[in-house]
Design an enzyme around this catalytic site. Structure first.
Site, PDB file in Angstrom:
ATOM      1  N   ASN A 104     -53.547  54.450  60.870  1.00 53.19           N
ATOM      2  CA  ASN A 104     -54.926  55.125  61.570  1.00 53.19           C
ATOM      3  C   ASN A 104     -55.660  54.170  62.080  1.00 53.19           C
ATOM      4  O   ASN A 104     -56.484  54.657  62.913  1.00 53.19           O
ATOM      5  CB  ASN A 104     -55.429  56.221  60.770  1.00 53.19           C
ATOM      6  CG  ASN A 104     -55.803  55.581  59.361  1.00 53.19           C
ATOM      7  OD1 ASN A 104     -55.076  55.202  58.508  1.00 53.19           O
ATOM      8  ND2 ASN A 104     -57.080  55.437  59.111  1.00 53.19           N
ATOM      9  N   GLN A 147     -51.007  60.713  61.699  1.00 48.35           N
ATOM     10  CA  GLN A 147     -51.081  60.388  63.189  1.00 48.35           C
ATOM     11  C   GLN A 147     -50.042  60.092  64.102  1.00 48.35           C
ATOM     12  O   GLN A 147     -49.882  59.694  64.962  1.00 48.35           O
ATOM     13  CB  GLN A 147     -51.931  58.963  63.198  1.00 48.35           C
ATOM     14  CG  GLN A 147     -53.226  58.725  62.484  1.00 48.35           C
ATOM     15  CD  GLN A 147     -54.446  59.375  63.033  1.00 48.35           C
ATOM     16  OE1 GLN A 147     -54.320  59.601  64.383  1.00 48.35           O
ATOM     17  NE2 GLN A 147     -55.707  59.288  62.554  1.00 48.35           N
ATOM     18  N   SER A 183     -52.466  66.957  59.278  1.00 48.68           N
ATOM     19  CA  SER A 183     -53.623  67.767  59.490  1.00 48.68           C
ATOM     20  C   SER A 183     -53.931  68.209  60.732  1.00 48.68           C
ATOM     21  O   SER A 183     -53.390  67.635  61.829  1.00 48.68           O
ATOM     22  CB  SER A 183     -54.590  66.468  59.223  1.00 48.68           C
ATOM     23  OG  SER A 183     -56.049  67.248  58.950  1.00 48.68           O
ATOM     24  N   HIS A 209     -56.669  68.838  62.683  1.00 46.03           N
ATOM     25  CA  HIS A 209     -57.347  68.470  63.527  1.00 46.03           C
ATOM     26  C   HIS A 209     -57.376  67.006  64.281  1.00 46.03           C
ATOM     27  O   HIS A 209     -58.024  66.643  65.100  1.00 46.03           O
ATOM     28  CB  HIS A 209     -59.164  68.373  62.662  1.00 46.03           C
ATOM     29  CG  HIS A 209     -59.213  67.047  61.752  1.00 46.03           C
ATOM     30  ND1 HIS A 209     -59.891  65.891  62.077  1.00 46.03           N
ATOM     31  CD2 HIS A 209     -58.592  66.796  60.426  1.00 46.03           C
ATOM     32  CE1 HIS A 209     -59.884  64.998  60.989  1.00 46.03           C
ATOM     33  NE2 HIS A 209     -59.201  65.846  60.072  1.00 46.03           N
ATOM     34  N   THR A 217     -57.331  81.666  48.504  1.00 42.53           N
ATOM     35  CA  THR A 217     -57.190  82.459  49.521  1.00 42.53           C
ATOM     36  C   THR A 217     -56.893  81.532  50.870  1.00 42.53           C
ATOM     37  O   THR A 217     -57.681  80.499  50.998  1.00 42.53           O
ATOM     38  CB  THR A 217     -58.427  83.193  49.710  1.00 42.53           C
ATOM     39  OG1 THR A 217     -58.847  84.266  48.752  1.00 42.53           O
ATOM     40  CG2 THR A 217     -58.167  84.177  50.963  1.00 42.53           C
ATOM     41  N   CYS A 275     -63.576  58.068  57.903  1.00 43.54           N
ATOM     42  CA  CYS A 275     -63.907  58.315  56.491  1.00 43.54           C
ATOM     43  C   CYS A 275     -64.384  57.016  55.772  1.00 43.54           C
ATOM     44  O   CYS A 275     -64.989  57.313  54.669  1.00 43.54           O
ATOM     45  CB  CYS A 275     -62.489  58.923  55.954  1.00 43.54           C
ATOM     46  SG  CYS A 275     -61.246  58.829  56.736  1.00 43.54           S
TER      47      CYS A 275
HETATM   48  N1  PMP Z   1     -54.356  60.266  56.693  1.00 42.20           N
HETATM   49  C1  PMP Z   1     -54.267  59.563  57.645  1.00 42.20           C
HETATM   50  C2  PMP Z   1     -53.340  58.546  58.437  1.00 42.20           C
HETATM   51  C3  PMP Z   1     -55.614  59.922  58.540  1.00 42.20           C
HETATM   52  O1  PMP Z   1     -55.913  59.186  59.762  1.00 42.20           O
HETATM   53  C4  PMP Z   1     -56.543  60.851  57.989  1.00 42.20           C
HETATM   54  C5  PMP Z   1     -57.822  61.142  58.778  1.00 42.20           C
HETATM   55  N2  PMP Z   1     -58.530  60.064  59.122  1.00 42.20           N
HETATM   56  C6  PMP Z   1     -56.145  61.461  56.676  1.00 42.20           C
HETATM   57  C7  PMP Z   1     -54.965  60.957  56.089  1.00 42.20           C
HETATM   58  C8  PMP Z   1     -57.011  62.436  56.105  1.00 42.20           C
HETATM   59  O2  PMP Z   1     -56.934  63.609  56.758  1.00 42.20           O
HETATM   60  P1  PMP Z   1     -58.188  64.926  56.659  1.00 42.20           P
HETATM   61  O3  PMP Z   1     -59.178  64.420  57.330  1.00 42.20           O
HETATM   62  O4  PMP Z   1     -57.311  65.908  57.109  1.00 42.20           O
HETATM   63  O5  PMP Z   1     -58.233  65.056  55.194  1.00 42.20           O
END
Ligand code: PMP
Length: 352
Positions: free
Chosen positions: A132, A153, A171, A173, A209, A295
């Site tokens: 990422n 990714q 994921s 988003h 849920t 993050c």
């Molecule tokens: N793994 C990777 C390679 C990511 O890029 C991300 C998001 N930055 C995550 C895990 C975490 O995903 P989520 O935001 O859905 O918890």
């Protein structure tokens, strides 16, 4: 704000209007709990079942092998907490890397070119598909252990094969779906230890849920991403080349990439400045980029991914990440490259 000027798509993406349109009814008239036996519940359950089929189709697996989670962080935690002895690559996202550290799991070695097989016996090896921070595409080391891949990714972006893969995280988003929803592929779900107990959802493996609008959005995002994957891939390739062309004359500019790299991500170190200052400079010009994984922003430590690549701390701190989507244009990529070049000149003149 203009989505074409948003170059932080590895952090998160805009929910596509087509995805939103499919989700909307599940906030309103189709508001049932997918576990309820009345019509509202059955309509929600049908939405969830269709979403599971769609996600399975994008992954190339069967619907029974797809489990919902709150996102890739949970999926990664789930799988790392399902095995006693795990080895993870040093390039993993913090949700794998940090979790491995907390649980006392081990790190795979690397010889600067590739990952080394785990030392001694281990039950599970976890190696992401696309990093990422740099976009580097990682190859698996030889192993007889079970294999987990963080495909967050990669899904819907680059070709992804689950051959030889036992578990994979993803994921919504990151592919123009909603935040707070994702999933885990498990070739054989009997290996999964329940992370949460309670209502028995997800075959008793993940209680709670189901986020019906969320999983419907994830399913719709997968369909959209797979339909336009080739078109998007060649578009982001052109965008990445455009930014690289614009940076060609910038002195002391280093590109951090693997032998095979996802065109969705560009990691650039502009020596002699702080990545965060350049992020703020770009922001003033209306462009979003990032100085690392979202993050981890706010952290004063340099990225463990970059330092594991052998990049010195001062260079890691001078790094920004540009991440693309189908919504960026060649014009905004040219504008971003100009802004980066001007910003680098000005910030270097001002000094650290
Ligand atoms: N793994 C990777 C390679 C990511 O890029 C991300 C998001 N930055 C995550 C895990 C975490 O995903 P989520 O935001 O859905 O918890």
């Amino acid at each position: 704000m203009d989505p074409a000027r948003y170059f932080d798509n590895a952090s998160t993406t805009r929910v596509d209007p087509l995805v939103w349109r499919e989700m909307e009814p599940y906030f309103g008239e189709a508001c049932g709990n997918a576990n309820s036996i009345h019509q509202w519940g059955q309509r929600a359950a049908a939405g969830v079942a269709k979403a599971r089929e769609r996600v399975a189709e994008a992954l190339g697996c069967s619907a029974e092998q797809v489990f919902w989670t709150s996102g890739a962080t949970e999926s990664n935690n789930w799988i790392l907490r399902s095995f006693e002895s795990v080895a993870v690559s040093p390039f993993e996202h913090s949700s794998v890397w940090e979790t491995a550290h907390v649980l006392g799991h081990s790190l795979l070695g690397n010889d600067g070119h590739s990952l080394l097989p785990p030392d001694g016996a281990c039950e599970l090896v976890s190696v992401m598909v696309v990093n990422n921070e740099t976009g580097a595409m990682l190859a698996l080391p030889r192993t007889s252990a079970r294999v987990h891949r963080d495909a967050t990714q990669a899904l819907g972006k680059v070709p992804l094969s689950l051959e030889g893969v036992d578990f994979a995280s993803f994921s919504a988003h990151k592919l123009h779906g909603p935040k707070g929803v994702g999933g885990l592929f498990a070739a054989d779900p009997t290996f999964l230890r329940p992370l949460m107990t309670g209502g028995g959802q997800e075959h008793g493996l993940r209680a709670g849920t189901v986020n019906v609008p969320g999983v419907v959005g994830l399913g719709a995002a997968c369909v959209l991403a797979m339909e336009r994957r080739e078109e998007a891939l060649s578009h982001v390739q052109r965008l990445r080349e455009t930014v690289l062309d614009g940076l060609a004359k910038v002195p002391d500019c280093r590109i951090n990439e693997g032998p095979a790299n996802s065109p969705y991500i560009l990691s650039v170190s502009l020596l002699g400045l702080h990545g965060e200052s350049l992020v703020l400079y770009c922001d003033q010009s209306g462009f979003a980029v990032s100085s690392g994984a979202a993050c981890a922003s706010g952290s004063t430590e340099p990225s463990h991914v970059l330092t594991s690549l052998g990049i010195p701390e001062s260079v890691a701190r001078a790094t920004i990440r540009v991440s693309f989507s189908i919504e960026n244009t060649i014009e905004t990529a040219q504008g971003l490259a100009r802004t980066l070049a001007e910003g680098a000149e000005e910030l270097r003149r001002l000094g650290p």
